[in-house]
Design a protein around this motif. Structure first.
Motif, PDB file in Angstrom:
ATOM      1  N   LEU A  62      72.119   6.434  14.669  1.00 33.88           N
ATOM      2  CA  LEU A  62      71.141   6.575  15.586  1.00 33.88           C
ATOM      3  C   LEU A  62      70.997   8.004  16.135  1.00 33.88           C
ATOM      4  CD1 LEU A  62      71.488   3.940  18.516  1.00 33.88           C
ATOM      5  CD2 LEU A  62      69.632   4.260  17.336  1.00 33.88           C
ATOM      6  N   PRO A  63      69.940   8.870  16.594  1.00 32.68           N
ATOM      7  CA  PRO A  63      69.749  10.051  17.132  1.00 32.68           C
ATOM      8  C   PRO A  63      70.607  10.101  18.353  1.00 32.68           C
ATOM      9  CG  PRO A  63      67.805   8.950  17.456  1.00 32.68           C
ATOM     10  CD  PRO A  63      68.506   7.876  16.849  1.00 32.68           C
ATOM     11  N   TYR A  64      71.139  11.482  18.825  1.00 35.16           N
ATOM     12  CA  TYR A  64      71.908  11.640  19.982  1.00 35.16           C
ATOM     13  C   TYR A  64      70.940  11.323  21.103  1.00 35.16           C
ATOM     14  CZ  TYR A  64      75.654  14.486  17.478  1.00 35.16           C
ATOM     15  OH  TYR A  64      76.537  14.665  16.624  1.00 35.16           O
ATOM     16  N   GLU A  65      69.699  11.289  21.158  1.00 36.56           N
ATOM     17  CA  GLU A  65      68.975  10.985  22.313  1.00 36.56           C
ATOM     18  C   GLU A  65      68.943   9.800  22.911  1.00 36.56           C
ATOM     19  OE1 GLU A  65      65.665   8.470  22.816  1.00 36.56           O
ATOM     20  OE2 GLU A  65      65.790   9.311  20.650  1.00 36.56           O
ATOM     21  N   VAL A  66      69.353   8.727  22.084  1.00 30.98           N
ATOM     22  CA  VAL A  66      69.446   7.565  22.619  1.00 30.98           C
ATOM     23  C   VAL A  66      70.835   7.180  23.353  1.00 30.98           C
ATOM     24  CG1 VAL A  66      69.522   4.943  21.970  1.00 30.98           C
ATOM     25  CG2 VAL A  66      67.903   6.455  20.797  1.00 30.98           C
ATOM     26  N   VAL A  67      71.936   8.058  23.004  1.00 30.91           N
ATOM     27  CA  VAL A  67      73.215   7.846  23.654  1.00 30.91           C
ATOM     28  C   VAL A  67      73.231   7.613  24.889  1.00 30.91           C
ATOM     29  CG1 VAL A  67      75.395   8.776  23.753  1.00 30.91           C
ATOM     30  CG2 VAL A  67      74.121   8.779  21.632  1.00 30.91           C
ATOM     31  N   THR A 125      69.284  17.821  21.862  1.00 29.41           N
ATOM     32  CA  THR A 125      70.157  18.662  22.224  1.00 29.41           C
ATOM     33  C   THR A 125      71.077  18.237  23.449  1.00 29.41           C
ATOM     34  OG1 THR A 125      68.878  20.453  21.252  1.00 29.41           O
ATOM     35  CG2 THR A 125      70.465  21.098  22.949  1.00 29.41           C
ATOM     36  N   ALA A 126      70.149  17.586  24.560  1.00 23.67           N
ATOM     37  CA  ALA A 126      70.818  16.989  25.479  1.00 23.67           C
ATOM     38  C   ALA A 126      71.602  15.838  25.443  1.00 23.67           C
ATOM     39  CB  ALA A 126      69.811  16.747  26.643  1.00 23.67           C
ATOM     40  N   GLY A 127      71.271  15.075  24.316  1.00 23.71           N
ATOM     41  CA  GLY A 127      72.264  13.875  23.979  1.00 23.71           C
ATOM     42  C   GLY A 127      73.600  14.407  23.491  1.00 23.71           C
ATOM     43  N   ARG A 128      73.513  15.464  22.526  1.00 19.16           N
ATOM     44  CA  ARG A 128      74.637  15.712  21.781  1.00 19.16           C
ATOM     45  C   ARG A 128      75.661  16.442  22.824  1.00 19.16           C
ATOM     46  NH1 ARG A 128      76.950  20.288  18.989  1.00 19.16           N
ATOM     47  NH2 ARG A 128      77.671  19.645  17.031  1.00 19.16           N
ATOM     48  N   GLN A 129      75.034  16.825  24.032  1.00 22.36           N
ATOM     49  CA  GLN A 129      75.879  17.400  24.953  1.00 22.36           C
ATOM     50  C   GLN A 129      76.729  16.255  25.878  1.00 22.36           C
ATOM     51  OE1 GLN A 129      76.807  20.826  25.308  1.00 22.36           O
ATOM     52  NE2 GLN A 129      75.756  21.210  23.575  1.00 22.36           N
ATOM     53  N   VAL A 130      76.033  15.276  26.134  1.00 27.29           N
ATOM     54  CA  VAL A 130      76.700  14.361  26.644  1.00 27.29           C
ATOM     55  C   VAL A 130      77.734  13.595  25.803  1.00 27.29           C
ATOM     56  CG1 VAL A 130      76.290  11.752  27.245  1.00 27.29           C
ATOM     57  CG2 VAL A 130      74.508  13.322  27.817  1.00 27.29           C
ATOM     58  N   VAL A 131      77.738  13.738  24.364  1.00 29.76           N
ATOM     59  CA  VAL A 131      78.740  13.246  23.397  1.00 29.76           C
ATOM     60  C   VAL A 131      79.949  14.159  23.701  1.00 29.76           C
ATOM     61  CG1 VAL A 131      79.099  13.052  21.216  1.00 29.76           C
ATOM     62  CG2 VAL A 131      77.170  11.912  21.881  1.00 29.76           C
ATOM     63  N   LEU A 132      79.932  15.486  23.575  1.00 27.79           N
ATOM     64  CA  LEU A 132      80.741  16.357  23.762  1.00 27.79           C
ATOM     65  C   LEU A 132      81.358  16.278  25.040  1.00 27.79           C
ATOM     66  CD1 LEU A 132      78.961  19.486  21.938  1.00 27.79           C
ATOM     67  CD2 LEU A 132      80.942  17.982  21.126  1.00 27.79           C
TER      68      LEU A 132
END
Length: 362
Positions: free
Chosen positions: A228-233, A301-308
């Protein structure tokens, strides 16, 4: 649910959609200001219902659909009132959304062709493995491809926009993936039949079901991870259900990018008063596709920051490894040409045109 009922979002806002008759005057007085304007005295007020499958806090609703609803209301002087129904509130399952638009259960829907494999073959083409650059560029390419070849895919409806999310990543519960050797034996939720074919060729065991059922699959251990893309996370709190993500190194194509479409019931569209139909059409089409695609680049970009921020590990997939994955995907692309030909289409020409549009960076 009206747009104003949704929760405020924490994602970067999309650029405002500007009604054609208002020049560059801002559509929104501030973030989340999405109440429909009162209809001008004597003007017909039309309520349209938009149905989709993600939760109301998903950035697609808060940063795309709600500003679009506000733009429609302002440009029509209150004549168009868009009500948004997230999370399948009007009933059914995500694969049924296109039929809901065709039958009139909803006036508009956000549908994903991958949920009904081979039914919308031209639209699915851009969802093949390694057919996504940026979401913005690929969305424009998809819109052009559908204009040139996809006239029969959505008969009985009026497509208002096409888009692709940012390139998909791998998200795992228990261990990182740095190459195909790490995929062997893993049960992974696949986003599409074609991506599932590639995952199987790389040694994984693909499982396919709508994204709305993924949380249960991860929580119960039915699957080891998902693509999935980060956006869905953030919408599904996947950062809490997985601990490892794998992403292509910058500069190459994404693993995949599913095609999406905003569909409207054809009879409903054509029955609108001419002035209101002109407003709707003026705020739809290629420009809307581009704007949605650009929004998905920001959502990523926002979703990736949530993962980090969760403390999860992100593992890069090296270019040399992905080159081997792209080679493994060649038979998947060849099979898709045959699928298009079975539908009476020129499969080689469609895939070649899609590649040319991506290479051109439209």
């Amino acid at each position: 649910m009206r747009p104003s009922d949704a929760r405020p979002h924490k994602h970067p806002p999309a650029p405002p959609l500007t009604p054609p008759r208002l020049g560059r005057r801002a559509v929104l007085a501030g973030l989340g200001a999405t109440l429909a304007a009162p209809a001008r005295a004597g003007r017909t007020r039309i309520t349209l219902r938009l149905h989709h499958f993600l939760p109301p806090m998903a950035p697609m609703q808060t940063a795309v659909f709600e500003p679009w609803a506000a733009a429609l209301a302002e440009a029509s002087e209150g004549g168009l009132d868009l009500q948004i129904f997230p999370a399948m509130q009007l009933g059914g399952r995500p694969p049924q959304l296109a039929d809901q638009a065709r039958s009139g259960i909803a006036d508009l829907v956000w549908a994903m062709p991958a949920y009904t494999p081979r039914r919308f073959p031209v639209a699915e083409t851009m969802g093949l493995p390694f057919m996504v650059t940026s979401a913005e560029q690929t969305s424009v390419a998809l819109h052009r491809l559908m204009t040139e070849f996809g006239g029969q895919d959505f008969a009985g409806t009026r497509p208002l926009a096409f888009w692709v999310h940012a390139g998909g990543k791998l998200h795992l519960r228990d261990a990182p993936v740095a190459g195909a050797a790490d995929l062997r034996g893993l049960k992974l939720r696949s986003p599409s039949a074609s991506m599932g074919d590639l995952l199987a060729r790389l040694g994984a065991e693909p499982v396919f079901f709508p994204v709305t059922e993924m949380v249960t699959g991860l929580s119960t251990g039915v699957i080891d991870g998902c693509c999935l893309p980060y956006e869905v996370v953030p919408a599904f709190r996947l950062q809490e259900l997985t601990r490892f993500s794998s992403e292509p190194e910058p500069g190459g194509r994404g693993l995949y990018g599913n095609s999406n479409v905003l569909l409207m019931n054809a009879r409903r569209h054509d029955s609108l008063p001419a002035e209101l139909r002109a407003v709707l059409d003026g705020l739809s089409g290629p420009d809307l596709s581009r704007r949605i695609g650009a929004s998905f680049d920001r959502f990523e970009t926002a979703g990736r920051q949530v993962v980090l921020a969760q403390g999860n590990t992100i593992t890069p997939l090296p270019a040399a490894e992905l080159a081997r994955w792209r080679e493994a995907a060649l038979p998947v692309h060849a099979d898709w040409i045959r699928v298009l030909e079975e539908a009476g289409l020129d499969g080689a020409a469609i895939l070649s045109r899609a590649e040319a549009l991506l290479a051109a960076g439209v």
